[in-house]
Scaffold this active site. Structure first.
Site, short mmCIF file in Angstrom:
data_model
loop_
_atom_site.label_atom_id
_atom_site.label_comp_id
_atom_site.label_asym_id
_atom_site.label_seq_id
_atom_site.Cartn_x
_atom_site.Cartn_y
_atom_site.Cartn_z
N ARG A 140 55.94 22.30 29.49
CA ARG A 140 57.28 22.73 29.91
C ARG A 140 58.03 22.83 28.40
O ARG A 140 58.72 23.78 28.39
CB ARG A 140 57.89 21.48 30.85
CG ARG A 140 57.07 21.99 32.15
CD ARG A 140 57.65 20.76 33.11
NE ARG A 140 59.22 20.98 33.30
CZ ARG A 140 59.86 19.75 33.92
NH1 ARG A 140 59.08 18.77 34.33
NH2 ARG A 140 61.13 20.05 33.71
N GLU A 185 67.91 32.89 47.79
CA GLU A 185 67.34 32.42 49.16
C GLU A 185 68.13 31.36 49.92
O GLU A 185 68.91 30.61 49.28
CB GLU A 185 65.93 31.52 48.86
CG GLU A 185 64.86 32.32 48.27
CD GLU A 185 64.39 33.37 48.90
OE1 GLU A 185 64.32 33.42 50.28
OE2 GLU A 185 63.69 34.40 48.23
N VAL A 197 66.75 19.96 32.75
CA VAL A 197 66.70 19.13 31.64
C VAL A 197 66.31 19.92 30.42
O VAL A 197 66.30 19.52 29.34
CB VAL A 197 65.38 18.20 31.88
CG1 VAL A 197 65.55 17.31 33.03
CG2 VAL A 197 64.02 18.82 32.02
N GLN A 239 70.99 19.62 37.32
CA GLN A 239 69.72 18.79 37.45
C GLN A 239 68.66 19.32 36.22
O GLN A 239 67.65 18.77 36.19
CB GLN A 239 68.92 19.18 38.82
CG GLN A 239 70.06 18.76 39.93
CD GLN A 239 69.65 19.52 40.95
OE1 GLN A 239 68.75 18.91 41.80
NE2 GLN A 239 70.15 20.61 41.51
N HIS A 274 69.62 14.47 35.50
CA HIS A 274 68.19 14.15 35.33
C HIS A 274 67.72 14.20 33.88
O HIS A 274 66.45 13.90 33.53
CB HIS A 274 67.22 15.34 35.96
CG HIS A 274 67.37 15.34 37.47
ND1 HIS A 274 66.77 16.33 38.17
CD2 HIS A 274 67.87 14.36 38.34
CE1 HIS A 274 67.23 15.89 39.57
NE2 HIS A 274 67.94 14.67 39.69
N CYS A 330 58.72 0.72 17.13
CA CYS A 330 58.07 -0.64 17.37
C CYS A 330 56.45 -0.12 17.89
O CYS A 330 55.82 -1.28 18.01
CB CYS A 330 58.63 -1.13 18.52
SG CYS A 330 58.60 -0.43 20.17
N TYR A 370 54.60 17.70 30.46
CA TYR A 370 55.87 17.88 29.75
C TYR A 370 55.67 18.65 28.38
O TYR A 370 56.63 19.52 28.03
CB TYR A 370 56.69 16.40 29.25
CG TYR A 370 57.30 16.07 30.51
CD1 TYR A 370 58.65 16.63 30.91
CD2 TYR A 370 56.65 15.08 31.57
CE1 TYR A 370 59.18 16.10 32.08
CE2 TYR A 370 57.42 14.77 32.65
CZ TYR A 370 58.54 15.17 32.95
OH TYR A 370 59.60 14.72 34.07
P1 OAD Z 1 63.69 23.98 42.90
O1 OAD Z 1 62.31 24.68 42.30
O2 OAD Z 1 63.34 23.01 44.10
O3 OAD Z 1 64.40 25.33 43.52
C1 OAD Z 1 64.94 26.55 42.54
C2 OAD Z 1 65.99 27.31 43.47
O4 OAD Z 1 66.34 28.39 42.47
C3 OAD Z 1 65.37 27.84 44.81
O5 OAD Z 1 66.13 27.63 45.73
C4 OAD Z 1 65.43 29.32 44.25
O6 OAD Z 1 65.63 30.03 45.68
C5 OAD Z 1 66.36 29.62 43.31
N1 OAD Z 1 66.33 30.56 42.44
C6 OAD Z 1 65.21 31.20 42.03
N2 OAD Z 1 65.42 32.27 41.10
C7 OAD Z 1 66.77 32.13 41.01
C8 OAD Z 1 67.79 32.92 40.42
N3 OAD Z 1 67.35 33.83 39.45
N4 OAD Z 1 69.03 32.85 40.37
C9 OAD Z 1 69.60 31.81 41.50
N5 OAD Z 1 68.60 30.88 42.16
C10 OAD Z 1 67.36 31.29 42.07
O7 OAD Z 1 64.69 23.55 41.62
P2 OAD Z 1 65.54 22.40 41.70
O8 OAD Z 1 66.29 22.50 42.95
O9 OAD Z 1 66.46 22.56 40.26
O10 OAD Z 1 63.63 16.92 39.37
O11 OAD Z 1 64.85 21.18 41.86
C11 OAD Z 1 65.31 20.00 41.90
C12 OAD Z 1 64.50 18.93 41.25
O12 OAD Z 1 63.20 18.91 41.74
C13 OAD Z 1 64.26 19.20 39.67
O13 OAD Z 1 65.53 18.56 39.00
C14 OAD Z 1 63.04 18.32 39.48
C15 OAD Z 1 62.49 18.73 40.50
O14 OAD Z 1 61.28 17.61 41.03
C16 OAD Z 1 62.86 15.90 38.82
O15 OAD Z 1 61.92 16.16 38.00
C17 OAD Z 1 63.35 14.51 38.94
#
Ligand code: OAD
Length: 263
Positions: free
Chosen positions: A76, A221, A109, A107, A125, A156, A73
């Protein structure tokens, strides 16, 4: 950024639809922040020390090795603290001003939507800029970069954790209620930059569709949602969304542009 010719007719139709609706929403994922320099979770550069997010973003991983989870973290937080909203975030903020009732469900953070000017934001999230005490439960804003690892509660002395939702944990009930309300109302849902594989957010678009919304996906994609979408704009959010906001602003001011009507 000029609109790609193949997007023009789809953008025109989508903008025309948005011009006529009262309620719309967007669901965003890590892809929307990619052009701000923040790696996605499942794309190139997303792995930290070869760990998948499912191995670190869990209560079990934190119980086993809080230092390791905090190091991830902290890495990030360092990246995000250097990042600025990109034209995709800015266009989503502009859409909130163009559609009478617009809710942004994210989603992410990283807080970049709020920094870009979006006001009605549901961070499903949580926020990487908040910590929660594992002992007393107090939640606090915390923007220290680097953060002492592991950090402890001032009140605490308990161990602090990031105030985010991990795999195996539920979304906050009030946030989930607000999401469901927004999705039930939405006549259009933009699905932007998410791989749509992490539940329950992966199901939000299908719930919205079932409740009557048209779905528009913006992603370079295909995803499992692509076959369910009424509009598919294959491209980066920072390139596609400004065109959508501009088209909508134009058609609100002047009516639909006849030169952009599909035959
Ligand atoms: P992912 O990393 O799974 O997916 C990212 C998506 O963004 C992919 O479908 C890419 O094709 C797309 N992408 C990449 N560049 C892009 C751009 N310039 N414009 C538009 N799209 C683009 O990320 P999330 O779907 O957000 O949760 O992942 C969901 C959750 O998985 C996150 O919130 C996190 C992670 O583990 C937790 O930590 C609980």
């Amino acid at each position: 950024m000029a609109t790609k010719p193949e997007h023009a007719p789809i953008l025109a139709k989508l903008a025309e639809l948005l011009r006529r609706v009262r309620q719309a929403a967007a669901l965003t994922g890590a892809g929307v922040s990619h052009e701000s320099g923040i790696p996605t979770f499942r794309g190139p550069g997303g792995l930290w020390r070869n760990f998948r997010p499912e191995e670190l973003a869990t209560p079990q991983a934190f119980a086993r090795d809080p230092r390791l989870v905090w190091e991830w973290y902290d890495w990030r937080r360092g990246l995000i603290s250097q990042a600025w909203p990109n034209p995709g975030h800015e266009a989503l903020a502009a859409l909130e001003g163009l559609v009478p009732d617009f809710t942004l469900i994210t989603q992410n953070v990283d807080g970049l939507h709020t920094l870009a000017g979006s006001r009605r934001v549901l961070e499903v999230h949580g926020s990487i800029w908040e910590v929660r005490c594992t002992a007393c439960g107090q939640v606090k804003a915390d923007r220290r970069v680097p953060i002492p690892i592991p950090p402890y509660c001032n009140s605490c002395g308990g161990l602090l954790r990031p105030n985010v939702v991990w795999f195996g944990e539920g979304l906050a009930a009030d946030v989930l209620d607000a999401v469901q309300h927004a999705l039930k109302q939405a006549q259009v849902l933009l699905v932007v930059g998410t791989s749509a594989v992490v539940q329950p957010a992966a199901s939000f678009a299908l719930w919205a569709k079932q409740w009557g919304a048209k779905l528009a996906e913006i992603n370079p994609e295909p995803t499992p949602l692509t076959p369910h979408c009424d509009f598919v704009l294959t491209g980066k959010s920072g390139e596609v969304l400004p065109g959508l906001a501009a088209e909508l602003a134009f058609s609100q001011a002047h009516g639909p542009d006849p030169s952009k009507k599909s035959p």
